[in-house]
Motif scaffolding. Sequence first.
Motif, PDB file in Angstrom:
ATOM      1  N   HIS A   1      34.666  39.766  32.798  1.00  0.00           N
ATOM      2  CA  HIS A   1      34.798  40.130  34.207  1.00  0.00           C
ATOM      3  C   HIS A   1      35.692  41.349  34.371  1.00  0.00           C
ATOM      4  O   HIS A   1      35.387  42.271  35.117  1.00  0.00           O
ATOM      5  CB  HIS A   1      35.381  38.959  35.004  1.00  0.00           C
ATOM      6  CG  HIS A   1      34.397  37.857  35.250  1.00  0.00           C
ATOM      7  ND1 HIS A   1      34.766  36.661  35.816  1.00  0.00           N
ATOM      8  CD2 HIS A   1      33.073  37.756  35.002  1.00  0.00           C
ATOM      9  CE1 HIS A   1      33.702  35.879  35.925  1.00  0.00           C
ATOM     10  NE2 HIS A   1      32.668  36.526  35.424  1.00  0.00           N
TER      11      HIS A   1
ATOM     12  N   THR B   1      27.205  32.415  23.895  1.00  0.00           N
ATOM     13  CA  THR B   1      27.286  32.020  25.308  1.00  0.00           C
ATOM     14  C   THR B   1      27.730  33.189  26.175  1.00  0.00           C
ATOM     15  O   THR B   1      27.123  33.485  27.211  1.00  0.00           O
ATOM     16  CB  THR B   1      28.255  30.838  25.480  1.00  0.00           C
ATOM     17  OG1 THR B   1      27.799  29.728  24.697  1.00  0.00           O
ATOM     18  CG2 THR B   1      28.333  30.417  26.936  1.00  0.00           C
ATOM     19  N   ILE B   2      28.799  33.868  25.769  1.00  0.00           N
ATOM     20  CA  ILE B   2      29.293  35.014  26.537  1.00  0.00           C
ATOM     21  C   ILE B   2      28.307  36.176  26.460  1.00  0.00           C
ATOM     22  O   ILE B   2      28.080  36.890  27.449  1.00  0.00           O
ATOM     23  CB  ILE B   2      30.687  35.437  26.046  1.00  0.00           C
ATOM     24  CG1 ILE B   2      31.675  34.283  26.233  1.00  0.00           C
ATOM     25  CG2 ILE B   2      31.189  36.675  26.785  1.00  0.00           C
ATOM     26  CD1 ILE B   2      33.057  34.539  25.665  1.00  0.00           C
TER      27      ILE B   2
ATOM     28  N   HIS C   1      25.031  35.983  26.276  1.00  0.00           N
ATOM     29  CA  HIS C   1      23.953  35.692  27.224  1.00  0.00           C
ATOM     30  C   HIS C   1      24.427  35.833  28.667  1.00  0.00           C
ATOM     31  O   HIS C   1      23.681  36.289  29.540  1.00  0.00           O
ATOM     32  CB  HIS C   1      23.417  34.285  26.987  1.00  0.00           C
ATOM     33  CG  HIS C   1      22.710  34.147  25.674  1.00  0.00           C
ATOM     34  ND1 HIS C   1      22.645  32.961  24.980  1.00  0.00           N
ATOM     35  CD2 HIS C   1      22.054  35.051  24.919  1.00  0.00           C
ATOM     36  CE1 HIS C   1      21.962  33.146  23.860  1.00  0.00           C
ATOM     37  NE2 HIS C   1      21.605  34.402  23.808  1.00  0.00           N
ATOM     38  N   TYR C   2      25.672  35.458  28.919  1.00  0.00           N
ATOM     39  CA  TYR C   2      26.245  35.559  30.266  1.00  0.00           C
ATOM     40  C   TYR C   2      26.250  37.016  30.726  1.00  0.00           C
ATOM     41  O   TYR C   2      25.857  37.341  31.856  1.00  0.00           O
ATOM     42  CB  TYR C   2      27.663  34.989  30.249  1.00  0.00           C
ATOM     43  CG  TYR C   2      28.370  34.952  31.587  1.00  0.00           C
ATOM     44  CD1 TYR C   2      28.088  33.959  32.516  1.00  0.00           C
ATOM     45  CD2 TYR C   2      29.353  35.902  31.909  1.00  0.00           C
ATOM     46  CE1 TYR C   2      28.761  33.910  33.737  1.00  0.00           C
ATOM     47  CE2 TYR C   2      30.021  35.861  33.120  1.00  0.00           C
ATOM     48  CZ  TYR C   2      29.711  34.862  34.033  1.00  0.00           C
ATOM     49  OH  TYR C   2      30.370  34.821  35.250  1.00  0.00           O
ATOM     50  N   VAL C   3      26.666  37.924  29.855  1.00  0.00           N
ATOM     51  CA  VAL C   3      26.701  39.353  30.187  1.00  0.00           C
ATOM     52  C   VAL C   3      25.295  39.905  30.342  1.00  0.00           C
ATOM     53  O   VAL C   3      25.004  40.679  31.264  1.00  0.00           O
ATOM     54  CB  VAL C   3      27.492  40.130  29.120  1.00  0.00           C
ATOM     55  CG1 VAL C   3      27.358  41.623  29.331  1.00  0.00           C
ATOM     56  CG2 VAL C   3      28.960  39.722  29.140  1.00  0.00           C
TER      57      VAL C   3
ATOM     58  N   ASP D   1      22.620  38.284  31.240  1.00  0.00           N
ATOM     59  CA  ASP D   1      22.045  37.756  32.479  1.00  0.00           C
ATOM     60  C   ASP D   1      22.521  38.534  33.697  1.00  0.00           C
ATOM     61  O   ASP D   1      21.793  38.659  34.693  1.00  0.00           O
ATOM     62  CB  ASP D   1      22.385  36.269  32.636  1.00  0.00           C
ATOM     63  CG  ASP D   1      21.655  35.389  31.629  1.00  0.00           C
ATOM     64  OD1 ASP D   1      20.683  35.865  31.019  1.00  0.00           O
ATOM     65  OD2 ASP D   1      22.086  34.229  31.439  1.00  0.00           O
ATOM     66  N   HIS D   2      23.760  39.046  33.645  1.00  0.00           N
ATOM     67  CA  HIS D   2      24.306  39.808  34.762  1.00  0.00           C
ATOM     68  C   HIS D   2      24.013  41.303  34.654  1.00  0.00           C
ATOM     69  O   HIS D   2      24.380  42.069  35.550  1.00  0.00           O
ATOM     70  CB  HIS D   2      25.815  39.579  34.867  1.00  0.00           C
ATOM     71  CG  HIS D   2      26.189  38.222  35.393  1.00  0.00           C
ATOM     72  ND1 HIS D   2      26.232  37.096  34.594  1.00  0.00           N
ATOM     73  CD2 HIS D   2      26.519  37.806  36.648  1.00  0.00           C
ATOM     74  CE1 HIS D   2      26.593  36.061  35.317  1.00  0.00           C
ATOM     75  NE2 HIS D   2      26.767  36.451  36.560  1.00  0.00           N
TER      76      HIS D   2
ATOM     77  N   GLU E   1      38.685  35.166  35.475  1.00  0.00           N
ATOM     78  CA  GLU E   1      37.815  34.935  34.328  1.00  0.00           C
ATOM     79  C   GLU E   1      37.438  33.461  34.290  1.00  0.00           C
ATOM     80  O   GLU E   1      38.121  32.623  34.887  1.00  0.00           O
ATOM     81  CB  GLU E   1      38.507  35.321  33.015  1.00  0.00           C
ATOM     82  CG  GLU E   1      38.854  36.788  32.884  1.00  0.00           C
ATOM     83  CD  GLU E   1      37.647  37.683  32.622  1.00  0.00           C
ATOM     84  OE1 GLU E   1      36.543  37.143  32.394  1.00  0.00           O
ATOM     85  OE2 GLU E   1      37.810  38.923  32.661  1.00  0.00           O
TER      86      GLU E   1
ATOM     87  N   LYS F   1      32.466  31.005  29.802  1.00  0.00           N
ATOM     88  CA  LYS F   1      31.387  31.870  30.270  1.00  0.00           C
ATOM     89  C   LYS F   1      31.719  33.344  30.069  1.00  0.00           C
ATOM     90  O   LYS F   1      31.008  34.068  29.389  1.00  0.00           O
ATOM     91  CB  LYS F   1      31.079  31.590  31.745  1.00  0.00           C
ATOM     92  CG  LYS F   1      30.428  30.245  31.995  1.00  0.00           C
ATOM     93  CD  LYS F   1      30.034  30.105  33.456  1.00  0.00           C
ATOM     94  CE  LYS F   1      29.326  28.777  33.709  1.00  0.00           C
ATOM     95  NZ  LYS F   1      28.933  28.646  35.142  1.00  0.00           N
ATOM     96  N   SER F   2      32.811  33.795  30.699  1.00  0.00           N
ATOM     97  CA  SER F   2      33.160  35.210  30.590  1.00  0.00           C
ATOM     98  C   SER F   2      34.223  35.473  29.530  1.00  0.00           C
ATOM     99  O   SER F   2      34.419  36.611  29.111  1.00  0.00           O
ATOM    100  CB  SER F   2      33.643  35.739  31.940  1.00  0.00           C
ATOM    101  OG  SER F   2      34.894  35.178  32.286  1.00  0.00           O
TER     102      SER F   2
ATOM    103  N   GLU G   1      28.922  26.267  22.080  1.00  0.00           N
ATOM    104  CA  GLU G   1      27.586  26.584  21.587  1.00  0.00           C
ATOM    105  C   GLU G   1      27.255  25.786  20.328  1.00  0.00           C
ATOM    106  O   GLU G   1      28.142  25.276  19.625  1.00  0.00           O
ATOM    107  CB  GLU G   1      27.460  28.077  21.311  1.00  0.00           C
ATOM    108  CG  GLU G   1      28.351  28.567  20.179  1.00  0.00           C
ATOM    109  CD  GLU G   1      28.235  30.058  19.951  1.00  0.00           C
ATOM    110  OE1 GLU G   1      28.253  30.477  18.787  1.00  0.00           O
ATOM    111  OE2 GLU G   1      28.141  30.808  20.942  1.00  0.00           O
TER     112      GLU G   1
END
Length: 414
Positions: free
Chosen positions: A118, A170-171, A173-175, A177-178, A314, A318-319, A344
């Motif tokens: 973030h 995980t992080i 994929h999070y980035v 996705d955004h 944060e 996730k982030s 994960e």
Amino acid sequence: MPEQGNPEIIHLVVLELHHHGELLKNLYDTLKLNNFKLTLVTIPKVYKDSGLPSAGSDPRLDIQLKKPEEYIADFLQRMAPIFASADIIYFNTVAGYWKEVNRIRFTAPAIIRIHNAHCDLSPLRHFRNPVLNSPAILSHLLRKVLIGREWNLRKSLFEKIDYVMFPNETITHYVKDHNWVDPQKILDPVLPFGYLGEKELRKIPDINQRDTINIAITGKVTNSKKDFTLVYRALRKYLKDPNSPRVKLTLLGNAGHKQVGNIIRNFESLTSDRFHLDYSTDYVPAEEFEKKVASVDFFIAPIKIDTHFKKYREVYGKSKMSGVENDILRYRKPSLIPSNYIIESPLDKAIEYFPPDPESLANSIRNWAINQTYREVALAFNQMKKYNRNDIADNFYDLCKKMKGQKQANKKSS
């Protein structure tokens, strides 16, 4: 494993300007298993806290330290020949020094490691508090963003850097996705947060403590990142059952600072013939620390999900990530984890989730203590090839050779 014959040595230059000493030690312990020459460019405190070998003890490890009175800008300028000699440059932590790092001239492929997504990738959306209601954030915007041009300098650096890597999938994929980073720049987390310990640290049987369960919490003893109050309330409920095993709680982190008072007082209020607290306010030597970890049956990780880095919100899991994954892997200890924190695969096989309330945690502790569930869960470590150091080193070596080859091919074509 290292190449046979006359292997190509990859010169990796790592820049660390903050505090991630343990990550540097993990990096060294892993990459020394393959054909790397590692040059660490850092500040004295980080090197001292890292536990890395002394300078000159390993011919494939070079330590370059900032001088006491030297500015970061001058230090990095002095390091120009080092950066020019690199096959790969790895920016481990540079936040706060965007202007100075922007001035580095390099031609080798460069990777930047993102620890706080973030803050580093989408800061405008993720201030901790409403901007108009926070004088501290308004001051930050004025000093750092408008006058210091922090966001512009960071953007400029990211444009020059070839690749971005995150601590885990995980992080990553999070980035993605955004859509915060060009997908072509995002590498798979080939260098994960840690590696699997080579030996299992088993509990040493003690005839006088066969009915005692030994649990531990790793990391600094503070409520800013972990919910020690949750653990206290859970243990208070657990201890009401006279048939449950006795408990020894070991705090495997620094408990020698002023914010620790209420945490220790709460746990010490539980002291009886059925509960014992072990903690230290001083530095614990490595040999003694390993003995403490060896006696632990399992970890509890009372992670607080909503956290922050500087002025930015944060989200653990996730982030950004907690250090507990590294502890679980390194010491091969199963752990109880709050159900709102994401672990994960395959590491999730070594944990059990609990809803983050005292009753649920107390029930999980009771189940693991009475049924010794942690013994069965710990078998999962035998199936974690992904985190073996040799495999990590091999995969990163192959990646570096590929990046180096692509860079050379691009130069020839242009």
